[in-house]
Design an enzyme around this catalytic site. Structure first.
Site, PDB file in Angstrom:
ATOM      1  N   CYS A 168       0.817  -1.219   0.000  1.00 27.64           N
ATOM      2  CA  CYS A 168       0.000   0.000   0.000  1.00 27.64           C
ATOM      3  C   CYS A 168       0.847   1.265   0.000  1.00 27.64           C
ATOM      4  O   CYS A 168       0.617   2.175  -0.802  1.00 27.64           O
ATOM      5  CB  CYS A 168      -0.988   0.006   1.169  1.00 27.64           C
ATOM      6  SG  CYS A 168      -0.262   0.043   2.819  1.00 27.64           S
ATOM      7  N   HIS A 223      -2.972   1.206   7.018  1.00 21.35           N
ATOM      8  CA  HIS A 223      -3.111   1.061   5.570  1.00 21.35           C
ATOM      9  C   HIS A 223      -3.255   2.458   4.982  1.00 21.35           C
ATOM     10  O   HIS A 223      -3.819   3.346   5.617  1.00 21.35           O
ATOM     11  CB  HIS A 223      -4.350   0.211   5.264  1.00 21.35           C
ATOM     12  CG  HIS A 223      -4.514  -0.115   3.817  1.00 21.35           C
ATOM     13  ND1 HIS A 223      -3.686  -0.993   3.153  1.00 21.35           N
ATOM     14  CD2 HIS A 223      -5.417   0.315   2.903  1.00 21.35           C
ATOM     15  CE1 HIS A 223      -4.079  -1.096   1.894  1.00 21.35           C
ATOM     16  NE2 HIS A 223      -5.126  -0.316   1.719  1.00 21.35           N
ATOM     17  N   HIS A 249      -5.742   1.919  -3.951  1.00 18.34           N
ATOM     18  CA  HIS A 249      -4.846   1.321  -2.953  1.00 18.34           C
ATOM     19  C   HIS A 249      -4.422  -0.076  -3.390  1.00 18.34           C
ATOM     20  O   HIS A 249      -4.961  -0.632  -4.346  1.00 18.34           O
ATOM     21  CB  HIS A 249      -5.523   1.271  -1.573  1.00 18.34           C
ATOM     22  CG  HIS A 249      -6.701   0.364  -1.503  1.00 18.34           C
ATOM     23  ND1 HIS A 249      -6.739  -0.727  -0.674  1.00 18.34           N
ATOM     24  CD2 HIS A 249      -7.894   0.371  -2.141  1.00 18.34           C
ATOM     25  CE1 HIS A 249      -7.911  -1.333  -0.792  1.00 18.34           C
ATOM     26  NE2 HIS A 249      -8.628  -0.695  -1.686  1.00 18.34           N
TER      27      HIS A 249
END
Length: 172
Positions: A75, A126, A138
């Site tokens: 990510c 994240h 993402h």
């Protein structure tokens, strides 16, 4: 005694592995890249289109912890590479470092290019890039690079904060 030492080493290795997963990436240096000439005055719609282009470029790339390329990316690696290639902006490599860049943005004021952060576990974070219409780009552990909705039950419940990073919109 030897058995106790072996178990102790195994526990330490497990803790280190969990800690490495906590920030979506280890502290890996990224390869250098060429910078593109600035293109001033890009409207948010143009920025959103450029981010959708990044989605098409990266779609199909699987998640790989520490990855920075088409063979696998995590990510924070995706946000790092997109900011580098699209904006000519060098972000830190890890999620934990990226959360300190730029200025805070309220959820209701998100704009294309803002970094969005989530708490996905006790020590796990994240990051993605807001595109438009409650959607963000993402690298998902389960399905690779994709577009997801901030309004989905999963992401809505884990949303943490957003940051706006000044960019020169170099590659747009």
């Amino acid at each position: 005694m030897r058995d106790v030492l072996h178990r102790f080493r195994c526990v330490i290795m497990a803790i280190l592995a969990i800690a490495a997963l906590g920030g979506c990436a280890t502290s890996v240096m990224a390869p250098p890249t060429e910078r593109r000439a600035p293109a001033p005055g890009v409207e948010p719609e143009g920025l959103a289109r450029a981010l959708y282009d990044q989605l098409h470029r990266w779609r199909g790339t699987q998640y790989q912890l520490g990855g920075l390329g088409r063979n696998g990316i995590d990510c924070s690696g995706l946000t790092y590479v997109v900011y580098r290639d699209l904006f000519g902006r060098q972000l830190p490599r890890t999620t934990d470092a990226q959360v300190g860049v730029g200025r805070p943005v309220e959820r209701s004021a998100l704009a294309p290019g803002d970094l969005v952060f989530f708490k996905t576990g006790t020590f796990q974070r994240h990051v993605g890039i807001y595109v438009s219409d409650d959607m963000f780009l993402h690298a998902s552990q389960s399905s690779g690079v994709r577009l997801s909705s901030l309004a989905s039950d999963y992401w809505r419940d884990r949303y943490w904060k957003a940051r706006r990073v000044p960019v020169d919109q170099a590659g747009i």
